[in-house]
Write a protein that holds these residues in place. Structure first.
Motif, PDB file in Angstrom:
ATOM      1  N   TYR A   1      34.559  35.762  61.845  1.00 30.69           N
ATOM      2  CA  TYR A   1      33.396  36.019  62.701  1.00 30.69           C
ATOM      3  C   TYR A   1      33.832  36.616  64.047  1.00 30.69           C
ATOM      4  N   PRO A   2      34.560  37.724  64.037  1.00 26.42           N
ATOM      5  CA  PRO A   2      35.102  38.266  65.302  1.00 26.42           C
ATOM      6  C   PRO A   2      34.027  38.690  66.292  1.00 26.42           C
ATOM      7  N   GLU A   3      32.862  39.052  65.793  1.00 23.72           N
ATOM      8  CA  GLU A   3      31.800  39.540  66.674  1.00 23.72           C
ATOM      9  C   GLU A   3      31.253  38.448  67.585  1.00 23.72           C
TER      10      GLU A   3
ATOM     11  N   LYS B   1      45.137  41.392  60.738  1.00 24.55           N
ATOM     12  CA  LYS B   1      43.728  41.057  60.928  1.00 24.55           C
ATOM     13  C   LYS B   1      43.471  40.521  62.336  1.00 24.55           C
ATOM     14  N   ILE B   2      44.401  39.728  62.837  1.00 22.36           N
ATOM     15  CA  ILE B   2      44.269  39.219  64.208  1.00 22.36           C
ATOM     16  C   ILE B   2      44.248  40.381  65.192  1.00 22.36           C
ATOM     17  N   ARG B   3      45.178  41.322  65.011  1.00 17.50           N
ATOM     18  CA  ARG B   3      45.229  42.474  65.926  1.00 17.50           C
ATOM     19  C   ARG B   3      43.971  43.326  65.821  1.00 17.50           C
TER      20      ARG B   3
ATOM     21  N   GLU C   1      53.411  39.601  68.549  1.00 19.79           N
ATOM     22  CA  GLU C   1      52.624  40.145  67.446  1.00 19.79           C
ATOM     23  C   GLU C   1      51.225  40.582  67.890  1.00 19.79           C
ATOM     24  N   VAL C   2      50.804  40.157  69.079  1.00 23.61           N
ATOM     25  CA  VAL C   2      49.453  40.457  69.561  1.00 23.61           C
ATOM     26  C   VAL C   2      49.569  41.243  70.873  1.00 23.61           C
TER      27      VAL C   2
END
Length: 320
Positions: free
Chosen positions: A170-172, A254-256, A284-285
């Motif tokens: 749910y990134p939004e 996916k995190i990035r 990594e980010v």
């Protein structure tokens, strides 16, 4: 052959003076360099132990249990208000009781502060072992129930699993994420194999307060240790829980791609996630921020709450 005469008294005096001046010059250079090195390095010369902070009075909050399928439920508290929302996701040895040092501070800073106990922890029925749900959907159910559209999320230790699952699923809905002493719950061969290397097989048998709290805190603040132990015991609820999976497969890519402002925090004395491991995750980010809390162990929000709270609030305010 011309004989070399004795050195006159006047010449001898001159040589002595010259030697003395050279010695002073060299000594001055050494002292100067030492002083320069000292000045260039942060030095804590204080012999005063940071004062123990008793648990502060909590601000009024709404409490409830959100029913879920299979007889499960989520106990939560919500300070309310019109400000930006911060949701706190607790560690494995914690629950909604984990945040007494954050609740009044965050609320008084103008933030609507919400937390919950995952299934099986304090106040939250575990429900059926055949219907365990997942991190992201459970949190999303609570967010929708409380009519929260967007929020900041902070996950401590195992609470980071709910953070990563929400970021991917749910990134939004996320404004920012703060990851404290945690590695998201994703599998990274390089990082996880090193974690297995630094923790001995007998580590799991050690007392919880030894594993979770830094040695400096345990030595200096036995009252705080006892309060933490009591909180951890209450957080286990009735002792029935079934474990939970993530809704989505979590990867660094996916995190990035979610492109959520990210803040990594760990304790300088954290046995689970030492600073070097946190830095590996932060690399990594891109554009993520980091903080190492000196002397703190795995429970930085409990051991050094003033430093922790100020750092978190400063970060969140930039992205509210």
């Amino acid at each position: 052959m011309k004989k070399v005469g004795k050195i006159s008294n006047s010449r001898r005096d001159l040589l002595k003076k010259a030697t003395a001046m050279a010695t002073i010059a060299v000594a001055g250079t050494v002292v100067g360099n030492a002083q320069a090195q000292t000045n260039g390095t942060p030095v804590n010369a204080s012999k005063i132990e940071p004062k123990y902070l008793p648990i502060p009075k909590q601000v009024p909050a709404t409490e409830g249990v959100l029913p879920l399928s299979g007889g499960a439920g989520l106990y939560y508290w919500d300070t309310g208000g019109e400000g930006p929302v911060i949701i706190l996701s607790h560690p494995g040895r914690g629950s909604a009781l984990t945040w007494p040092y954050q609740q009044p501070v965050f609320a008084k800073a103008g933030f609507r502060t919400v937390t919950y106990s995952r299934r099986g922890y304090f106040g939250s029925p575990a429900g059926s072992k055949d219907d365990t749900g997942n991190y992201a959907d459970d949190l999303n159910a609570l967010v929708e129930f409380l009519s929260i559209e967007k929020f900041h999320i902070l996950g401590l230790a195992a609470g980071g699993f709910a953070v990563s699952d929400s970021v991917v699923s749910y990134p939004e809905k996320l404004l920012s994420m703060t990851i404290v002493c945690s590695l998201f719950g994703l599998w990274d061969k390089n990082i996880d194999e090193r974690l297995d290397f630094i923790l001995p097989k007998a580590f799991s048998d050690l007392p919880p307060e030894f594993k979770e709290l830094g040695a400096s805190y345990r030595w200096a603040h036995p009252d705080g240790v006892r309060e933490w132990v009591e909180m951890a015991k209450k957080s286990r609820g009735d002792g029935v829980w079934h474990g939970q999976e993530a809704k989505s497969k979590i990867t660094w890519e996916k995190i990035r791609n979610a492109n959520i402002p990210t803040f990594f925090i760990t304790g300088g004395a954290d046995l689970y996630q030492p600073p070097s491991m946190m830095r590996a995750a932060a690399r990594e980010v891109p554009h993520s921020e980091t903080l190492i809390v000196p002397e703190a162990g795995h429970a930085v929000q409990w051991e050094q709450p003033e430093l922790f709270n100020n750092a978190v609030l400063d970060f969140i305010k930039k992205h509210s």
